[in-house]
Scaffold this motif. Structure first.
Motif, PDB file in Angstrom:
ATOM      1  N   THR A  92      -1.233   7.802   5.047  1.00 24.17           N
ATOM      2  CA  THR A  92      -1.089   6.562   4.305  1.00 24.17           C
ATOM      3  C   THR A  92      -0.896   5.440   5.317  1.00 24.17           C
ATOM      4  OG1 THR A  92       0.267   5.337   2.712  1.00 24.17           O
ATOM      5  CG2 THR A  92       1.378   7.043   3.945  1.00 24.17           C
ATOM      6  N   GLY A  93      -1.327   4.253   4.940  1.00 24.34           N
ATOM      7  CA  GLY A  93      -1.218   3.141   5.877  1.00 24.34           C
ATOM      8  C   GLY A  93      -2.483   2.312   5.850  1.00 24.34           C
ATOM      9  N   GLY A 135      -5.996   1.604  -2.902  1.00 23.39           N
ATOM     10  CA  GLY A 135      -6.351   0.963  -1.629  1.00 23.39           C
ATOM     11  C   GLY A 135      -5.509  -0.259  -1.367  1.00 23.39           C
ATOM     12  N   HIS A 186       0.857  -1.186   0.000  1.00 24.51           N
ATOM     13  CA  HIS A 186       0.000   0.000   0.000  1.00 24.51           C
ATOM     14  C   HIS A 186       0.886   1.226   0.000  1.00 24.51           C
ATOM     15  CE1 HIS A 186       1.123   0.504   4.138  1.00 24.51           C
ATOM     16  NE2 HIS A 186       0.862  -0.764   4.313  1.00 24.51           N
ATOM     17  N   ASP A 187       0.677   2.089  -0.925  1.00 30.58           N
ATOM     18  CA  ASP A 187       1.451   3.329  -1.041  1.00 30.58           C
ATOM     19  C   ASP A 187       0.552   4.452  -1.530  1.00 30.58           C
ATOM     20  OD1 ASP A 187       3.752   1.989  -0.410  1.00 30.58           O
ATOM     21  OD2 ASP A 187       4.828   2.508  -2.227  1.00 30.58           O
ATOM     22  N   THR A 188      -0.408   4.817  -0.736  1.00 28.43           N
ATOM     23  CA  THR A 188      -1.303   5.912  -1.153  1.00 28.43           C
ATOM     24  C   THR A 188      -0.526   7.204  -1.321  1.00 28.43           C
ATOM     25  OG1 THR A 188      -3.184   4.991  -0.027  1.00 28.43           O
ATOM     26  CG2 THR A 188      -3.202   7.375  -0.343  1.00 28.43           C
ATOM     27  N   ARG A 203     -14.733  -2.189  -0.877  1.00 29.19           N
ATOM     28  CA  ARG A 203     -14.034  -1.730   0.338  1.00 29.19           C
ATOM     29  C   ARG A 203     -13.540  -0.287   0.140  1.00 29.19           C
ATOM     30  NH1 ARG A 203      -8.653   0.280   1.512  1.00 29.19           N
ATOM     31  NH2 ARG A 203      -8.243  -0.111   3.699  1.00 29.19           N
ATOM     32  N   ASP A 256      -9.334   4.973   4.155  1.00 27.97           N
ATOM     33  CA  ASP A 256      -9.384   6.325   4.738  1.00 27.97           C
ATOM     34  C   ASP A 256      -9.210   7.428   3.686  1.00 27.97           C
ATOM     35  OD1 ASP A 256      -6.686   5.162   4.505  1.00 27.97           O
ATOM     36  OD2 ASP A 256      -6.070   7.186   5.052  1.00 27.97           O
ATOM     37  N   GLY A 301      -6.012   1.886   6.259  1.00 29.11           N
ATOM     38  CA  GLY A 301      -7.185   2.771   6.344  1.00 29.11           C
ATOM     39  C   GLY A 301      -8.090   2.464   7.514  1.00 29.11           C
TER      40      GLY A 301
HETATM   41  C1  SD4 Z   1      -6.226   2.468   2.350  1.00 30.25           C
HETATM   42  N1  SD4 Z   1      -4.763   4.074   3.345  1.00 30.25           N
HETATM   43  O1  SD4 Z   1      -6.972   2.273   1.402  1.00 30.25           O
HETATM   44  C2  SD4 Z   1      -5.053   3.354   2.138  1.00 30.25           C
HETATM   45  C3  SD4 Z   1      -3.928   2.538   1.670  1.00 30.25           C
HETATM   46  C4  SD4 Z   1      -2.635   3.238   1.817  1.00 30.25           C
HETATM   47  O2  SD4 Z   1      -0.450   3.481   1.640  1.00 30.25           O
HETATM   48  O3  SD4 Z   1      -2.446   4.235   2.320  1.00 30.25           O
HETATM   49  N2  SD4 Z   1      -1.624   2.838   1.438  1.00 30.25           N
HETATM   50  O4  SD4 Z   1      -6.376   1.959   3.450  1.00 30.25           O
END
Ligand code: SD4
Length: 318
Positions: free
Chosen positions: A201-202, A170, A148-150, A178, A181, A204
């Motif tokens: 990021t992280g 996501g 995940h790397d938003t 789904r 955040d 959600g």
């Molecule tokens: C999520 N926060 O969909 C996002 C994914 C994300 O780095 O940040 N990835 O939960």
């Protein structure tokens, strides 16, 4: 003063483009949209826009948001398929008084009516990642939801406007429908030109439990420097989640105030971010979290930068 800060190394090309606009007194709205589109369009970033990793059903469903810190306008799309630049659709929606957060089919209908570019966002490379993961899950009982790397950004322009925006595919292998955040105001992003903005990021599901982007902006409104605000909010949420649930998911945050001062905090290893201001060239930093929850950062070396691109573009061994 103007500036931009964004999650992950992948944002630096976009941030560089955005800075060109800010330098010429461009608006924080245009600069942040341009910067995020750059990340969305690059096929080798597998967590945002084109080339993003698919859900369980091998469909690329994207989330994105935009917030204007002058008017507090918010626009967001969630689980949208087949559109090239979700952040632009989110920004367009932010000008609507009602119906400014749309999901799935409704978001696609709106985008179509407004003439946004349709595009099949599922690349052959993303399909290969999907097949590989399905195989690994069978063989090694791997958890599906990793990777995940938003991209989340905060931008300040020379007129004092602060904006925030996000874009993401996501979690890899997420359930259809789904939502994380990233399109949720206050969790994935928040901007108020009176103080500043933040973005996350992280994981959600955990970031949302602390409405953490709003919390950081709130702490800045009480006079905290962005660095202190990020660390305070991240460490508190990390602690609450660990105490109540046994563990906390990944939480990484960036913030900038309306003076162009910035900060970051994370509870993981390996978080990187990109920043530019009137006084600083576009720079990528790597973050280290100390035992005490304090975060320090160092400029990414040339070698690290090259290696990053190499791994992003390496062939996928299926
Ligand atoms: C999520 N926060 O969909 C996002 C994914 C994300 O780095 O940040 N990835 O939960």
């Amino acid at each position: 003063m103007w500036g931009m800060i964004a999650t992950w190394r992948m944002a630096v090309e976009g941030v560089t483009k955005g800075a060109e606009m800010l330098k010429e007194n461009g608006s924080a709205g245009d600069a942040i949209e341009t910067a995020i589109r750059e990340v969305e369009d690059f096929p080798y970033y597998k967590s945002v826009g084109y080339g993003g990793l698919p859900n369980e059903e091998m469909e690329v469903e994207l989330d994105a948001a935009f917030m204007d810190g002058d008017t507090l306008d918010i626009g967001a799309v969630a689980a949208i398929k087949d559109y090239a630049n979700p952040v632009s659709i989110a920004r367009r929606l932010s000008r609507e008084k009602v119906n400014s957060v749309l999901v799935g089919e409704g978001a696609e209908k709106f985008a179509h009516k407004e003439g946004f570019e349709r595009k099949n966002m599922l690349t052959d490379r993303a399909k290969a990642h999907y097949r590989k993961r399905v195989k690994e899950m069978k063989e090694e009982e791997l958890k599906p939801y990793s990777g995940h790397d938003t991209v989340g950004m905060v931008c300040l322009d020379s007129h004092g406007k602060v904006t925030a925006a996000t874009s993401t595919s996501g979690l890899f292998m997420k359930k259809k429908g789904r939502v994380g955040d990233s399109p949720i105001a206050g969790s994935g992003f928040y901007a108020d030109s009176k103080w500043g903005g933040a973005s996350a990021t992280g994981l959600g599901e955990d970031l949302m439990k602390g409405c953490i982007s709003y919390e950081i902006v709130r702490l800045m409104s009480e006079g905290m420097h962005p660095q202190e605000a990020c660390e305070t909010a991240v460490n508190k949420l990390d602690k609450e989640l660990t105490e109540r649930r046994g563990k906390a998911g990944d939480l990484s945050l960036i913030a900038m105030n309306n003076k162009g001062e910035w900060g970051v905090a994370t509870n993981i290893e390996g978080f990187s971010f990109a920043v530019v201001t009137e006084n600083q060239e576009p720079t990528v930093y790597l973050v280290t979290r100390g035992e005490d929850g304090r975060c320090t950062f160092e400029v990414a070396s040339q070698e690290w930068m090259e290696n990053y691109m190499k791994t992003r573009m390496a062939p996928i061994e299926e």
